[in-house]
Motif scaffolding. Sequence first.
Motif, mmCIF file in Angstrom:
data_model
loop_
_atom_site.group_PDB
_atom_site.id
_atom_site.type_symbol
_atom_site.label_atom_id
_atom_site.label_comp_id
_atom_site.label_asym_id
_atom_site.label_seq_id
_atom_site.Cartn_x
_atom_site.Cartn_y
_atom_site.Cartn_z
ATOM 1 N N ILE A 121 0.921 -1.238 -0.106
ATOM 2 C CA ILE A 121 0.104 -0.070 -0.064
ATOM 3 C C ILE A 121 0.866 1.204 0.102
ATOM 4 O O ILE A 121 0.738 2.174 -0.630
ATOM 5 C CB ILE A 121 -1.060 -0.029 1.100
ATOM 6 N N ALA A 122 1.918 1.041 0.823
ATOM 7 C CA ALA A 122 2.664 2.417 0.952
ATOM 8 C C ALA A 122 3.512 2.590 -0.423
ATOM 9 O O ALA A 122 3.451 3.856 -0.834
ATOM 10 C CB ALA A 122 3.890 2.142 2.027
ATOM 11 N N GLY A 139 1.220 6.781 -6.732
ATOM 12 C CA GLY A 139 0.098 7.304 -6.895
ATOM 13 C C GLY A 139 0.466 8.880 -6.832
ATOM 14 O O GLY A 139 -0.118 9.732 -7.476
ATOM 15 N N LEU A 140 1.319 9.301 -5.848
ATOM 16 C CA LEU A 140 1.464 10.685 -5.665
ATOM 17 C C LEU A 140 2.303 11.054 -6.637
ATOM 18 O O LEU A 140 2.409 12.138 -7.159
ATOM 19 C CB LEU A 140 2.501 10.747 -4.561
ATOM 20 N N LEU A 142 1.395 14.218 -9.287
ATOM 21 C CA LEU A 142 2.291 15.270 -9.853
ATOM 22 C C LEU A 142 2.822 15.414 -11.226
ATOM 23 O O LEU A 142 2.532 16.651 -11.616
ATOM 24 C CB LEU A 142 3.647 15.088 -8.763
ATOM 25 N N ILE A 143 2.635 14.337 -11.775
ATOM 26 C CA ILE A 143 3.162 14.486 -13.333
ATOM 27 C C ILE A 143 2.020 15.130 -14.150
ATOM 28 O O ILE A 143 1.756 15.972 -14.690
ATOM 29 C CB ILE A 143 3.101 13.008 -13.914
ATOM 30 N N ILE A 144 0.590 14.630 -13.663
ATOM 31 C CA ILE A 144 -0.654 15.165 -14.211
ATOM 32 C C ILE A 144 -0.898 16.644 -13.941
ATOM 33 O O ILE A 144 -1.231 17.420 -14.662
ATOM 34 C CB ILE A 144 -1.833 14.368 -13.389
ATOM 35 N N TYR A 145 -0.339 17.137 -12.459
ATOM 36 C CA TYR A 145 -0.376 18.465 -12.246
ATOM 37 C C TYR A 145 0.418 19.487 -12.905
ATOM 38 O O TYR A 145 0.154 20.530 -13.138
ATOM 39 C CB TYR A 145 0.060 18.632 -10.595
#
Length: 254
Positions: free
Chosen positions: A16-17, A23-24, A28-31
Amino acid sequence: MKTLNKLLNNQIISTIAALSVYGLLVALIIYLYPGKDNFQLNLILDQSDKIFEGWLLTLFISVVVLFFSIFSGFSLYLLMISKNLFLNKVGSIFNYVVFGSPLIVFLLTIYYFLAVPLGFEDRNIIGIIALTLYIGPYMKNVFESALSSIDELQYQAMKVFGFKTWQKYVYIIIPQLIRILIPPMISNLTFIIKGSSLLYFIGVYEVYKQIATIQSNTYAIVEGYLVLFIVYLIITIPLIALAKYFEKKVSAWN
């Protein structure tokens, strides 16, 4: 039991970690992506029938290449252990040529210097032949490794018990080889699937070619590469997991 539960919980938490980190990273890439306001994934997904058609062709070609490369790899193995110096050198030279050539160079050489002059027109078959030849030496290494795992004591035992040649293979050698060969065969299939994307350069309508065609018609370049990335992972990740599963099984059998 407590130790087992603790290990299982640690694995779940670690997974999960790790997924959270990725996921982060994706967020970030999308942002930061400068073209996010014009990102239109539907331009690619609207032609999912063509993508699926290319995906199926990719799988078909890859499985056929794997099947035939078993024979090309074993034939090359026999050539390279042959006591006939001429046959041995034929196998060795081909082995060096493949390992010294990038797949794209080998593929284009087969296409432009053999297939085109000889008048072969079916690009799917040309691609299958080229990939089969290229994978042959890699498959040869698989057979070499698998056969070397059968120790000399087993051969001596077969000789003492008076086994005929066919009995050696049917009862002793082949059952062991099948177990040992499964993981590297799956790994080679993964390699073939990824390598099949280069068939795009000779006009084979596998999944890369299909998406590239959609990209040229819709100008959805980034969207197309994102879909392509996901499509290949859908195929390869289960295969990688399956190979690891069988590796553990083979270790347990041994």
